[in-house]
Every structure is written in structure tokens, then in C-alpha cells.
Design an enzyme around this catalytic site. Structure first.
Site, PDB file in Angstrom:
ATOM      1  N   HIS A  82      -2.886  59.763  69.537  1.00 15.29           N
ATOM      2  CA  HIS A  82      -2.439  60.515  68.371  1.00 15.29           C
ATOM      3  C   HIS A  82      -1.709  59.565  67.434  1.00 15.29           C
ATOM      4  CE1 HIS A  82      -3.581  64.646  69.102  1.00 15.29           C
ATOM      5  NE2 HIS A  82      -3.169  64.562  70.365  1.00 15.29           N
ATOM      6  N   ASP A  83      -1.343  60.104  66.280  1.00 15.86           N
ATOM      7  CA  ASP A  83      -0.720  59.303  65.227  1.00 15.86           C
ATOM      8  C   ASP A  83       0.345  58.347  65.761  1.00 15.86           C
ATOM      9  OD1 ASP A  83       0.002  59.428  61.956  1.00 15.86           O
ATOM     10  OD2 ASP A  83       1.704  59.007  63.257  1.00 15.86           O
ATOM     11  N   ASN A  85       0.819  56.995  68.596  1.00 16.41           N
ATOM     12  CA  ASN A  85       0.282  55.883  69.375  1.00 16.41           C
ATOM     13  C   ASN A  85      -0.273  54.793  68.472  1.00 16.41           C
ATOM     14  OD1 ASN A  85      -1.002  58.570  71.189  1.00 16.41           O
ATOM     15  ND2 ASN A  85       0.692  57.353  71.946  1.00 16.41           N
ATOM     16  N   TYR A  86      -0.995  55.188  67.442  1.00 16.58           N
ATOM     17  CA  TYR A  86      -1.578  54.212  66.518  1.00 16.58           C
ATOM     18  C   TYR A  86      -0.474  53.473  65.752  1.00 16.58           C
ATOM     19  CZ  TYR A  86      -5.155  57.771  67.355  1.00 16.58           C
ATOM     20  OH  TYR A  86      -5.982  58.689  67.933  1.00 16.58           O
ATOM     21  N   ASP A 112      -2.266  59.238  60.655  1.00 13.26           N
ATOM     22  CA  ASP A 112      -3.210  60.274  60.263  1.00 13.26           C
ATOM     23  C   ASP A 112      -3.530  60.219  58.776  1.00 13.26           C
ATOM     24  OD1 ASP A 112      -3.259  61.144  62.848  1.00 13.26           O
ATOM     25  OD2 ASP A 112      -2.078  62.948  62.511  1.00 13.26           O
TER      26      ASP A 112
END
Length: 208
Positions: A82-83, A85-86, A112
Site C-alpha cells: 500500500h501507499d 510501503n511504497y 497513491d
């Protein structure tokens, strides 16, 4: 991983129902399809790919956009995420927060929405090229790449020795008294961003 496909073309020529997803060939309309869910059913996924191949034959100006978290290949390509993590892997998360405290999740604005903005810019460029040359293309965006790219100026400042301290000790990360947020008497907060000297002088003058 979740991958979304955007399909804009030049005119409504056909539509095909594939499982719970509809593949459309449409004019100036962008359809968003969850390919990750299609992949859960190999038959539906195969049919979707065949439909996309057919759409390219019908209209070679087709611009095909897709976005993933980690990218189409590489060691994390098939990993969930999810956001946050990125943003963490890009290094952006480590840079956000107050000194001596844990990094602060920046909502989901960086990964995101950053990834979506990069995909949008890429597709706009591809659509312009399709108008000029008649040739469509695949536009691929990864949220981790977008988050990393958004850190370019910060990494540049760091390389120049202008952003060297730990999190929360630099000019733009709450490390400066004239670029921060302060609680007011009514319990609400006011933001101060007087970076330039002339603005600081005006601020100090108004404060008395």
C-alpha cells in the site's frame, strides 16, 4: 498487486463483458479496470488480454495505461503493498516527521496520488503523440517510482549540504522556527512559512 488499466480511444465501437469487468473501446472516455482481480481468474484474464489485443487492431492509436505499486517486474513486482510501503522504500517516509519521533505517514498523498499524477502526465503525453503520429503506446507507472521521483529536490539539497541533518532538523521538515506549525490560544493551529528574510521581517513586525 493491483494494476489498473485505462482505455481511451477515438470512438465507441464495441464493448465486451468479461466476468465482472467490461472492456470498452470508447472515445474521450477513460475506463478503469482492475486487472489484479481479473488475474484471480486466469480465464477472464486471458479473455481480457485478447480483448485488448483486438482493440489495438481496431484502433492503433489506443493509449493503454497501467499503474502498479512496485512496477511490472523486479523482486517486489508480485508483492502486496500500500501507499505507506511504497513511500517507505523511496526514502520519503524517513524524511517526514519531527525530530526524535517516528516518521509521520503523509496520508496517501505521495504514493497513491503521486503515482496517479505521473500516470496522468504520461498518458496525456502519449495521447498527444497519438494525435501527431497515429501510434498509441503503453504507459506504465509505479507508485514507488513516483514517490522516489518526488524526492529529487530533497536529495539534491542533501547532496548540496543544505539538508544534512536528521529528520525534523532541516529547513523544510519542522527544523526551522520560521517554517513550522504553532498552536494558538483557541487550540487551533497556524502555519508559518517565512523562509525569505523580507517575509520574516514582516512577520516579526506584525508580531510586535
Amino acid at each position: 498487486p493491483t494494476s489498473f488499466v485505462l482505455l481511451p480511444t477515438t470512438m465507441i465501437v464495441a464493448h465486451q463483458q468479461i466476468g465482472h469487468c467490461q472492456i470498452e473501446l470508447c472515445c474521450d472516455v477513460v475506463g478503469i479496470y482492475n486487472i489484479g482481480r481479473l488475474q484471480e481468474n486466469q480465464r477472464n484474464y486471458t479473455q481480457a488480454l485478447e480483448a485488448l489485443e483486438h482493440s489495438l487492431q481496431v484502433n492503433p492509436k489506443l493509449v493503454y495505461g497501467r499503474i502498479t505499486g512496485w512496477g511490472q517486474d523486479g523482486p517486489l513486482a508480485q508483492a502486496a503493498g500500500h501507499d505507506l510501503n511504497y513511500v517507505a522504500l523511496s526514502g520519503a517516509l524517513d524524511a517526514i516527521g519531527r525530530a526524535g519521533q517516528a516518521p509521520t505517514p503523509p496520508l496517501n498523498l505521495v504514493g497513491d496520488y503521486g503515482g496517479a499524477a505521473y500516470l496522468c502526465m504520461g498518458m496525456l503525453a502519449a495521447l498527444l503523440e497519438a494525435q501527431r503520429s497515429g501510434q498509441g503506446q503503453v504507459v506504465d507507472a509505479a507508485m514507488v517510482d513516483a514517490a522516489t521521483s518526488l524526492m529529487t529536490s530533497t536529495y539534491g539539497l542533501k547532496a548540496a549540504g543544505l539538508h544534512e541533518g536528521p529528520r525534523g532538523t532541516n529547513l523544510l521538515d519542522s527544523g526551522s522556527p520560521y517554517y513550522d506549525v504553532y498552536e494558538c490560544a483557541d487550540g487551533k493551529y497556524v502555519s508559518i512559512a517565512a523562509i525569505e528574510i523580507k517575509f520574516r521581517e514582516e512577520l516579526f513586525d506584525k508580531m510586535g
